[in-house]
Design a protein around this motif. Structure first.
Motif, PDB file in Angstrom:
ATOM      1  N   GLY A   1       0.770  -1.239   0.000  1.00 52.54           N
ATOM      2  CA  GLY A   1       0.000   0.000   0.000  1.00 52.54           C
ATOM      3  C   GLY A   1       0.797   1.282   0.000  1.00 52.54           C
ATOM      4  O   GLY A   1       0.217   2.351   0.187  1.00 52.54           O
TER       5      GLY A   1
ATOM      6  N   SER B   1     -11.054   6.826   3.498  1.00 52.67           N
ATOM      7  CA  SER B   1     -10.587   5.462   3.261  1.00 52.67           C
ATOM      8  C   SER B   1     -10.393   5.148   1.784  1.00 52.67           C
ATOM      9  O   SER B   1     -10.138   4.010   1.429  1.00 52.67           O
ATOM     10  N   ASP B   2     -10.521   6.173   0.929  1.00 58.36           N
ATOM     11  CA  ASP B   2     -10.395   5.974  -0.517  1.00 58.36           C
ATOM     12  C   ASP B   2      -9.017   6.435  -0.970  1.00 58.36           C
ATOM     13  O   ASP B   2      -8.783   7.631  -1.179  1.00 58.36           O
ATOM     14  N   GLU B   3      -8.103   5.493  -1.135  1.00 58.10           N
ATOM     15  CA  GLU B   3      -6.734   5.832  -1.533  1.00 58.10           C
ATOM     16  C   GLU B   3      -6.696   6.394  -2.946  1.00 58.10           C
ATOM     17  O   GLU B   3      -5.918   7.302  -3.240  1.00 58.10           O
ATOM     18  N   GLN B   4      -7.542   5.882  -3.854  1.00 57.41           N
ATOM     19  CA  GLN B   4      -7.558   6.382  -5.219  1.00 57.41           C
ATOM     20  C   GLN B   4      -8.020   7.834  -5.268  1.00 57.41           C
ATOM     21  O   GLN B   4      -7.502   8.632  -6.051  1.00 57.41           O
TER      22      GLN B   4
ATOM     23  N   LYS C   1     -11.357  -4.880   7.222  1.00 59.88           N
ATOM     24  CA  LYS C   1     -12.074  -3.646   7.543  1.00 59.88           C
ATOM     25  C   LYS C   1     -11.880  -3.250   8.999  1.00 59.88           C
ATOM     26  O   LYS C   1     -11.779  -2.068   9.332  1.00 59.88           O
TER      27      LYS C   1
ATOM     28  N   GLY D   1      -6.846   0.297   8.327  1.00 58.01           N
ATOM     29  CA  GLY D   1      -5.694   0.832   7.608  1.00 58.01           C
ATOM     30  C   GLY D   1      -4.343   0.386   8.098  1.00 58.01           C
ATOM     31  O   GLY D   1      -3.324   0.814   7.547  1.00 58.01           O
TER      32      GLY D   1
ATOM     33  N   ASP E   1      -6.112  -3.945  -0.197  1.00 60.21           N
ATOM     34  CA  ASP E   1      -4.705  -4.355  -0.149  1.00 60.21           C
ATOM     35  C   ASP E   1      -4.428  -5.247   1.062  1.00 60.21           C
ATOM     36  O   ASP E   1      -3.664  -6.215   0.983  1.00 60.21           O
TER      37      ASP E   1
ATOM     38  N   LYS F   1     -16.003   7.914   3.758  1.00 60.31           N
ATOM     39  CA  LYS F   1     -15.709   7.308   2.462  1.00 60.31           C
ATOM     40  C   LYS F   1     -14.448   7.915   1.863  1.00 60.31           C
ATOM     41  O   LYS F   1     -13.576   7.201   1.354  1.00 60.31           O
TER      42      LYS F   1
ATOM     43  N   ARG G   1       0.527   6.374   4.205  1.00 61.44           N
ATOM     44  CA  ARG G   1      -0.927   6.468   4.297  1.00 61.44           C
ATOM     45  C   ARG G   1      -1.518   5.177   4.854  1.00 61.44           C
ATOM     46  O   ARG G   1      -0.884   4.133   4.833  1.00 61.44           O
ATOM     47  N   ARG G   2      -2.763   5.287   5.337  1.00 58.26           N
ATOM     48  CA  ARG G   2      -3.478   4.085   5.760  1.00 58.26           C
ATOM     49  C   ARG G   2      -3.623   3.147   4.565  1.00 58.26           C
ATOM     50  O   ARG G   2      -3.888   3.587   3.444  1.00 58.26           O
TER      51      ARG G   2
ATOM     52  N   SER H   1      -5.384   0.454   2.220  1.00 62.37           N
ATOM     53  CA  SER H   1      -6.775   0.165   1.878  1.00 62.37           C
ATOM     54  C   SER H   1      -7.147  -1.249   2.311  1.00 62.37           C
ATOM     55  O   SER H   1      -6.302  -2.150   2.389  1.00 62.37           O
TER      56      SER H   1
END
Length: 587
Positions: A20, A494-497, A208, A212, A182, A491, A176-177, A179
């Protein structure tokens, strides 16, 4: 002791094994390939995201005798010695227990001597923010003019506590946290290598629950395998994490939506009898509500894999339930969640929650038929009986509720829990305060003027998440973005993208990659006031949160005065948040 925990056995030994953090590992590998190694690095980020592992891999790579494509070989004598922790030229120091001036002076004195076995002498200082002021001052000169054979790698979870004079002499990498996808992929790889059968749903629940952190995920997985070493089942994952089965959540939710109090109470009784935690039960309910809202906003926000965990009737519930009712459900759940902290009778509060949620359904549909009126009266009687039981319990002399409530009220503002979605990650208060330390109105206006252009650079799904968000504070280093709705804040966090797309868009518009921090809109005034109270130049300022477009305040007659006579605290607040967001009241 022969057994080792999974997170120790599966500690990464190469950059490609770091999960990640592809941007960081690629940057470090390119620096090694082109021989552009810095003398000092700072690895910052949440726990369990790979900071210390990356530091050890970098220490091996700079000393590896057979470096290939920026990766250590793990076979030469130097790499083997570092893996075993026996190389004297790689020194790991825990700043939490070695935070004095003398310890750092000892490092400074020994750094002058050349390495005995390796090419570089590498100092890895973990939790570096724990160093005292004197220790930082002792380290400063060495970081400013280090010997050519020394590399410092500092790791911390709280970079805002490091002096700016130190930060300016480091290359900083923010971890970063990781996902949930991953984390789940890595756990599947581990389970397959151990030849352990597993349920896909169990892996997703653990991923979940880790929020992270890969180390947290492997610790939970280790515990689940200890519970049942032959296979990882859905039931064992639920037991270890304390979560409630989705089928039971769906059954409970359908019951309260339909006003079926009896079925709802049966689910609560069975859940508590199975040893589940009452607070975790409410968190799972809020998480279910979040999924409903996201699905109603845009079906693409809930992946197909997640739909499989939400129950067979999830889509039907999402299509029939109004948003305002879900909002009200979450509010009621939050209230009961706060009350649970002060009681030894969680079953009573879950019963009250069930009746209140069912009663909310009755309030929305005003009963006119005799049968509906009778059911409504029955619900009122049940609520009254439960409230009487609650009052009787609170009046007992052994109750700890008043003491706990008083203890909570005596805590400073920075230590209190802000009522919010209990499942949502907490805002990065330290990072936000770091932005506010250097925030200016000019920087905030720059972000706001480019906000529309930034949204156009994002995908439709990403714009759907950010369409009710806006910048509320900014500095040269980064920006704080507030979300109108807590579920969209969760949301986005937690959204790496989405975070990657934001950074790329800001780099395109501003020519730099800033730090981006998210915060729920309802928590922003509290955090801002807390910062002003803790700041050395803070004063008694009454901040008034406005709408997304600040309206000019009406002109009022005031006595003429010299603008230079404004208190420093007022000028500082206006520099941070702008004239239109600051209202000064005389005591």
């Amino acid at each position: 002791m022969s057994y080792q925990a999974l997170y120790r056995v599966w500690r990464p030994q190469r950059f490609d094994e770091i999960v990640g953090q592809q941007v960081i590992t690629k940057t470090l590998k390119n620096a090694l390939i082109t021989d552009q190694i810095s003398h000092a690095y700072l690895f910052s980020g949440p726990r369990g995201t790979g900071k210390t592992s990356t530091a050890k891999i970098l220490a091996k790579a700079v000393n590896c005798e057979h470096l290939k494509d920026g990766e250590p070989c793990n076979e030469c004598a130097t790499c083997v010695a570092i893996n075993q922790g026996s190389l004297n030229d790689v020194i790991e120091i825990d700043a939490a227990s070695n935070n004095g001036v003398e310890e750092i002076r000892n490092i400074r004195d020994k750094a002058k001597y050349a390495p005995t076995e390796a090419s570089y002498k590498v100092y890895i200082i973990d939790e570096v923010h724990m160093l005292s002021t004197g220790a930082f001052n002792a380290l400063l000169k060495t970081l400013e003019e280090p010997p050519a054979h020394v590399i410092f790698i500092l790791a911390t979870t709280e970079p805002h506590k490091i002096p700016a004079t130190i930060l300016s002499r480091l290359q900083r990498f923010d971890f970063r946290r990781i996902s949930a996808a991953d984390i789940a992929a890595q756990m599947k790889k581990i389970l397959e290598s151990k030849q352990v059968q597993f349920d896909e749903r169990a892996v997703k629940i653990i991923a979940k629950s880790a929020e992270g952190g890969m180390r947290d995920a492997l610790s939970i997985l280790d515990q689940a395998l200890s519970y049942d070493s032959q296979q990882l089942t859905y039931e064992s994952a639920l037991q270890v994490t304390g979560s409630v089965a989705r089928d039971e959540l769906q059954r409970y939710f359908e019951a309260v939506v339909a006003g079926d109090v009896s079925t709802g109470l049966q689910v609560v009784t069975a859940t508590l009898a199975a040893g589940k935690d009452a607070s975790q039960f409410i968190e799972d309910l809020v998480d279910y509500c979040q999924s409903l809202l996201l699905y109603q906003q845009d079906e693409a926000l809930v992946s197909a894999d997640e739909l499989g965990l939400l129950g067979d009737h999830f889509q039907q519930i999402a299509g029939s339930l109004a948003k305002h009712r879900i909002y009200r459900f979450v509010e009621i759940m939050n209230e009961v969640q706060q009350q649970l902290r002060f009681t030894y009778h969680p079953d009573l509060y879950l019963d009250i929650l069930t009746v209140r949620l069912s009663d909310e359904q009755e309030e929305q549909a005003a009963p006119t038929a005799p049968e509906s009126a009778s059911a409504y009266q029955q619900l009122e009687q049940q609520v009254a009986q439960l409230q009487q039981q609650l009052q009787a319990l609170e009046q007992r002399p052994t109750s700890a509720a008043p003491a706990l409530a008083q203890a909570q009220s005596d805590q400073p503002v920075s230590k209190r829990t802000v009522p919010n979605n209990p499942k949502a990650p907490k805002p990065d208060v330290n990072g936000i305060f770091g932005i506010l330390d250097a925030a200016t109105k000019a920087d905030l206006e720059q972000y706001r003027s480019n906000w529309g252009a930034l949204l156009q650079l994002l995908s439709v799904t990403q714009r759907a998440v950010l369409h009710v968000a806006r910048p509320v504070a900014a500095s040269e280093a980064g920006v704080v973005i507030a979300f109108d709705y807590g579920f969209l804040y969760q949301k986005a966090g937690s959204d790496e993208q989405l975070m990657t797309a934001l950074e790329q868009g800001l780099e395109q518009l501003l020519g730099r990659i800033p730090q981006v921090y998210f915060v729920p809109k309802e928590e922003w005034p509290t955090l801002r006031q807390e910062y002003l109270q803790q700041h050395p130049r803070g004063g008694k300022i009454n901040d008034k949160e406005t709408s997304s477009v600040a309206e000019p305040q009406a002109e009022q007659p005031v006595a003429k005065s010299d603008p230079t006579e404004e208190p420093k605290s007022v000028r500082k607040a206006k520099e941070l948040f702008g004239d239109e967001l600051v209202n000064v009241e005389n005591d």
